[in-house]
Scaffold this motif. Structure first.
Motif, PDB file in Angstrom:
ATOM      1  N   LEU A 110       0.832  -1.207   0.000  1.00  0.00           N
ATOM      2  CA  LEU A 110       0.000   0.000   0.000  1.00  0.00           C
ATOM      3  C   LEU A 110       0.864   1.254   0.000  1.00  0.00           C
ATOM      4  O   LEU A 110       0.633   2.182  -0.783  1.00  0.00           O
ATOM      5  CB  LEU A 110      -0.919   0.005   1.223  1.00  0.00           C
ATOM      6  CG  LEU A 110      -2.197  -0.822   1.143  1.00  0.00           C
ATOM      7  CD1 LEU A 110      -2.904  -0.800   2.491  1.00  0.00           C
ATOM      8  CD2 LEU A 110      -3.123  -0.293   0.056  1.00  0.00           C
ATOM      9  N   TYR A 114       0.992   3.967  -3.103  1.00  0.00           N
ATOM     10  CA  TYR A 114       0.587   5.356  -2.877  1.00  0.00           C
ATOM     11  C   TYR A 114       1.721   6.314  -3.244  1.00  0.00           C
ATOM     12  O   TYR A 114       1.494   7.398  -3.785  1.00  0.00           O
ATOM     13  CB  TYR A 114       0.174   5.562  -1.420  1.00  0.00           C
ATOM     14  CG  TYR A 114      -1.189   5.016  -1.093  1.00  0.00           C
ATOM     15  CD1 TYR A 114      -2.249   5.133  -1.988  1.00  0.00           C
ATOM     16  CD2 TYR A 114      -1.439   4.380   0.127  1.00  0.00           C
ATOM     17  CE1 TYR A 114      -3.505   4.622  -1.691  1.00  0.00           C
ATOM     18  CE2 TYR A 114      -2.692   3.874   0.430  1.00  0.00           C
ATOM     19  CZ  TYR A 114      -3.720   3.997  -0.487  1.00  0.00           C
ATOM     20  OH  TYR A 114      -4.963   3.496  -0.201  1.00  0.00           O
ATOM     21  N   ALA A 132      -2.115  -6.211  -1.578  1.00  0.00           N
ATOM     22  CA  ALA A 132      -2.565  -5.465  -0.401  1.00  0.00           C
ATOM     23  C   ALA A 132      -3.767  -6.076   0.294  1.00  0.00           C
ATOM     24  O   ALA A 132      -4.012  -5.779   1.462  1.00  0.00           O
ATOM     25  CB  ALA A 132      -2.889  -4.027  -0.808  1.00  0.00           C
TER      26      ALA A 132
END
Length: 396
Positions: A110, A114, A132
């Protein structure tokens, strides 16, 4: 009814990538806390598996789709299966369950995606979702070992690993499966996750010292602890000679504060586990404490122990002083530690406990491991959200 026994153990932890090394570190009280690699400017320390650790030979057919969280689970499961003497296919696949405790899922993936999306302005990796997703660790363990029975993740924060083992034992006891691969895993040492923990102001800069007068917080860790469970009759029929059984799980919720622990809730979990195991408090020889090293948690757990056991609880130690706190993986690592303590008749110490807190008047096995028979023990896990779990283990 045949007992549900532990027939194999496996770990992937900062203090040992084999059960032998893991146990040696616990007995010696030898932590491996270092500055957090993902957050070097903060002063935060962590318990991290060495960079040189090689997981390239794991039975993972698509490693690019596997987060570190699942990778550690597969590594520990492989060791546990080998320790149990179980080769893939030696038990009917549909009779093998996988129940893994996991607090956060693929946190590293994650964070990485991001950063790609919002910092580098790049598209996420096409396997971002499967890396994830919260169930990925259980899925990859099932794929690696051909397990086609019930397969799921138990997500109850820091109680996840302990609850997973208890639930898996119930599947075995009920005859739904013959074998369960179970325990806990977590890989939370990404930059974003560490920053989030740091924001709570409960992370130590100096080391995890449960029950110590100068304790100043927890040390976040990565790691996985896996046990193999089966009915005693099934294990003995294939030549295995197990020594420890999972007697019961006591679990419950405080239904109160989302972060502040409750001694009443902890005590209810321990009492429920004792009742299910048909044991009295006096039958418990050792407690592997949740013992995070925070001011509030250690005090509350001692209050709970006194509520259940009276003025003189059995000897207690926190192995988090060596392993750090692996969150959803902690219960798996601590179950392995408790089984080893029972089979070696040796209670691991609370490492670094040179100045016990006088307000926590318990026998916390300071500094040195203690030779002692352990016919029955409790392993405690108490989580944010008021989620409490106590596992009773007994010798056969």
């Amino acid at each position: 009814m045949s007992a549900v026994v532990v027939s194999g153990l496996g770990v992937a932890a900062p203090c040992g990538l084999t059960v032998a090394d893991f146990w040696s570190s616990l007995v010696a009280g030898r932590p491996v806390f270092t500055p957090a690699r993902a957050l070097p400017e903060s002063g935060v320390i962590a318990a991290e598996i060495p960079v040189a650790a090689d997981f390239s030979d794991l039975p993972i057919p698509m490693p690019g789709a596997c987060d570190r969280n699942a990778l550690l689970a597969v590594a520990a499961a492989r060791a546990a299966m080998a320790d149990a003497g179980l080769a893939p296919g030696s038990v009917a696949p549909e009779r093998v369950a996988v129940v893994i405790g996991n607090g956060g899922g693929g946190l590293t993936s994650l964070d990485t995606q991001y950063e790609r999306l919002f910092v580098e302005n790049k598209r996420p990796h096409p396997f971002s979702v499967v890396r994830a997703m919260g169930s990925s660790a259980a899925s990859w363990v099932s794929i690696a070992f051909g397990a086609q029975g019930p397969c799921f993740v138990v997500a109850s924060a820091c109680a996840s690993g302990t609850q997973a083992i208890g639930v898996a034992a119930q599947l075995v006891r009920a005859g739904i499966v013959d074998v369960a691969i179970t325990g806990g895993t977590e890989a939370p040492l990404s930059r974003g996750t560490l920053m989030a923990w740091n924001a709570m102001k409960i992370m130590s800069r100096t080391g995890c010292r449960p029950f110590s007068r100068d304790r100043d917080g927890l040390v976040v860790a990565e790691g996985a602890g896996i046990v193999i469970l089966e009915r005693e009759a099934h294990a003995r029929a294939r030549g295995c000679r197990p020594q420890v059984a999972v007697a019961s799980l006591g679990a419950g919720a405080d239904a109160g504060d989302i972060v502040a622990p409750s001694a009443d809730g902890m005590a209810r979990a321990m009492r429920a586990a004792l009742a299910e195991a048909d044991l009295a408090p006096a039958d418990i020889a050792y407690v592997n404490a949740h013992g995070t090293g925070t001011r509030a948690n250690d005090l509350t757990e001692v209050q709970a122990l006194r509520s259940v056991f009276g003025s003189a609880p059995p000897p207690v130690s926190s192995t988090k002083a060596v392993t750090g706190h692996a969150l959803g993986g902690a219960g798996g690592l601590e179950a392995v530690a408790t089984v080893l303590a029972m089979t070696h008749a040796l209670a691991p110490p609370t490492a670094g406990l040179t100045d016990p807190d006088p307000d926590l008047d318990i026998d916390a096995i300071p500094v040195e491991a203690r030779p002692m028979p352990i016919p029955a023990a409790i392993s405690n896990s108490f989580a944010f959200g008021g989620l409490n779990a106590s596992l009773v283990l007994r010798q056969i």
